[in-house]
Design a protein around this motif. Structure first.
Motif, PDB file in Angstrom:
ATOM      1  N   PRO A  41       0.865  -1.308  -0.114  1.00 44.31           N
ATOM      2  CA  PRO A  41      -0.082  -0.022   0.091  1.00 44.31           C
ATOM      3  C   PRO A  41       0.766   1.179  -0.053  1.00 44.31           C
ATOM      4  O   PRO A  41       1.972   1.135   0.227  1.00 44.31           O
ATOM      5  CB  PRO A  41      -0.856  -0.188   1.187  1.00 44.31           C
ATOM      6  CG  PRO A  41      -0.754  -1.734   1.513  1.00 44.31           C
ATOM      7  CD  PRO A  41       0.583  -1.920   1.004  1.00 44.31           C
ATOM      8  N   HIS A  42       0.435   2.547  -0.316  1.00 43.58           N
ATOM      9  CA  HIS A  42       0.902   3.711  -0.610  1.00 43.58           C
ATOM     10  C   HIS A  42       1.820   3.919   0.759  1.00 43.58           C
ATOM     11  O   HIS A  42       1.218   4.019   1.758  1.00 43.58           O
ATOM     12  CB  HIS A  42      -0.099   4.814  -0.660  1.00 43.58           C
ATOM     13  CG  HIS A  42       0.746   6.008  -0.793  1.00 43.58           C
ATOM     14  ND1 HIS A  42       1.106   6.699  -1.914  1.00 43.58           N
ATOM     15  CD2 HIS A  42       0.501   7.339   0.142  1.00 43.58           C
ATOM     16  CE1 HIS A  42       1.514   7.905  -1.795  1.00 43.58           C
ATOM     17  NE2 HIS A  42       1.262   8.095  -0.671  1.00 43.58           N
TER      18      HIS A  42
ATOM     19  N   ASN B 130       5.052  10.002  -0.311  1.00 45.58           N
ATOM     20  CA  ASN B 130       4.302  10.986  -0.946  1.00 45.58           C
ATOM     21  C   ASN B 130       5.346  11.548  -2.096  1.00 45.58           C
ATOM     22  O   ASN B 130       4.935  12.099  -3.090  1.00 45.58           O
ATOM     23  CB  ASN B 130       3.722  12.193  -0.129  1.00 45.58           C
ATOM     24  CG  ASN B 130       2.484  11.634   0.796  1.00 45.58           C
ATOM     25  OD1 ASN B 130       1.852  11.087   0.284  1.00 45.58           O
ATOM     26  ND2 ASN B 130       2.622  11.906   1.959  1.00 45.58           N
TER      27      ASN B 130
ATOM     28  N   GLN C 225       8.583   4.703  -5.013  1.00 43.71           N
ATOM     29  CA  GLN C 225       7.386   3.571  -4.789  1.00 43.71           C
ATOM     30  C   GLN C 225       6.950   3.981  -6.211  1.00 43.71           C
ATOM     31  O   GLN C 225       6.499   4.781  -6.854  1.00 43.71           O
ATOM     32  CB  GLN C 225       6.329   3.665  -3.893  1.00 43.71           C
ATOM     33  CG  GLN C 225       5.369   2.611  -3.704  1.00 43.71           C
ATOM     34  CD  GLN C 225       4.519   2.767  -2.625  1.00 43.71           C
ATOM     35  OE1 GLN C 225       4.436   3.841  -1.864  1.00 43.71           O
ATOM     36  NE2 GLN C 225       3.889   1.463  -2.316  1.00 43.71           N
TER      37      GLN C 225
ATOM     38  N   GLY D 192       2.985  -0.095  -6.750  1.00 44.76           N
ATOM     39  CA  GLY D 192       3.273  -0.220  -5.296  1.00 44.76           C
ATOM     40  C   GLY D 192       4.592  -0.950  -4.992  1.00 44.76           C
ATOM     41  O   GLY D 192       4.660  -0.957  -3.688  1.00 44.76           O
TER      42      GLY D 192
END
Length: 337
Positions: free
Chosen positions: A178-179, A182, A191, A195
């Motif tokens: 998952p994220h 940023n 990333q 993902g």
């Protein structure tokens, strides 16, 4: 130097709208970038670098405190002292970008000959006349030497000694998670849109081997886990290594070579981030004979005089003595005869 960052900035700005032009989603995201400062002891070096970058018009750099950094990137460890933030940094999918360039070139009439070896370059009266390949001879008055780690071999075909070594970069690719981030992180991890987290890469002078080795990989994994504790629970799915063409001063070589008319150099260690501006420069040189972007600083002739710390003579002496190219970050001075 600041001039190198200025060149990178031109190239980065050319990425805006590139997906529409190429007709492919190249996964370009300008989400900002961070250069992490793990301890206070690193701060003087970071501040010195920021000071050197001040002359670059359009480049905005801000130092984020520990609290500001944590607010922007909660996944980072609490111990990281701070970071330099740049709003123009981002990342792109290099596979999609390369394929999109190739497809666009073919649509415009280019012929791409894969599995084709260059055997030689015919030069007559100091001018390029033809390229001899394993699939026949191509008559031409213009050759662009953009052969990556093969640049010195192509240079030898026209009698040039090109002081370029090889830097191996090793990277860890993790499973999709998952994220986490940023921003893009310069030289540590990023990333992808799917993902996966890319950890690395290393910068090693080890010759032409693409072998993945345990010690450097272990170091970059330990650093990544130290900075992002959540990565400790993530599985690696791929370890890989690639070879960068590295001019001995670490800077691009762009432009015509005076000794051989029609022979253009286009190389450097930063293939993806400088791709756009390099393509523009080469296109200008081929079609008009001059570049609309200043390139005097990246001229091949900088290696031919004693005024330059990386004279060809010094490069060759070091290579013969140590059986490898000199590390780009260190200057080796040639003594005057």
């Amino acid at each position: 130097p600041a001039s190198y960052s200025a060149l990178s900035l031109i190239s980065a700005n050319m990425c805006i709208g590139l997906a529409d032009e190429l007709g492919v989603d190249i996964e370009y995201h300008r989400a900002g970038g961070l250069r992490l400062c793990e301890t206070e002891a690193e701060l003087p070096v970071v501040l010195s670098w920021m000071e050197r970058m001040k002359p670059v018009e359009g480049l905005s750099l801000n130092f984020l405190s520990q609290a500001e950094l944590r607010e922007l990137e909660p996944a980072l460890s609490h111990h990281i002292y701070g970071a330099v933030y740049s709003d123009i940094d981002g990342h792109v999918n290099p596979f999609k970008l390369t394929a999109a360039y190739a497809d666009a070139a073919k649509r415009l009439g280019a012929r791409i000959m894969t599995h084709t070896d260059v055997k030689g370059i015919t030069v007559k009266d100091g001018e390029v006349r033809a390229v001899v390949t394993s699939n026949g001879t191509i008559r031409t008055k213009t050759v662009v030497n953009a052969a990556g780690i093969g640049v010195p071999d192509i240079g030898n075909m026209v009698g040039l000694t090109i002081p370029l070594g090889v830097s191996r970069g090793q990277v860890v690719t993790t499973e999709a998670v998952p994220h986490l981030f940023n921003c893009a992180f310069v030289g540590t991890f990023q990333q992808t849109a799917n993902g996966n987290v890319l950890i690395g890469s290393t910068n090693e002078v080890v010759g032409y081997t693409r072998q993945v080795t345990c010690q450097p990989i272990t170091r970059i994994i330990q650093k990544a886990v130290r900075m992002v504790p959540a990565l400790r629970e993530v599985s690696a799915i791929r370890l890989w290594a690639g070879l960068r063409p590295m001019p001995v001063d670490g800077l691009p070589i762009l432009g015509f070579v005076p000794y051989v008319k029609g022979f253009i150099m286009a190389t450097g260690h930063s293939g993806i981030s400088l791709a756009q501006v390099t393509g523009k420069i080469v296109a200008d040189l081929v079609t008009t004979g001059k570049s609309s972007i200043p390139i005097a600083e990246w001229d091949f002739m900088r290696f031919t005089g004693y005024q330059h710390a990386y004279a060809v003579e010094a490069y060759n002496v070091f290579r013969a003595t140590h059986n490898r190219a000199p590390t780009p970050a260190v200057a080796y001075l040639a003594a005057r005869p």
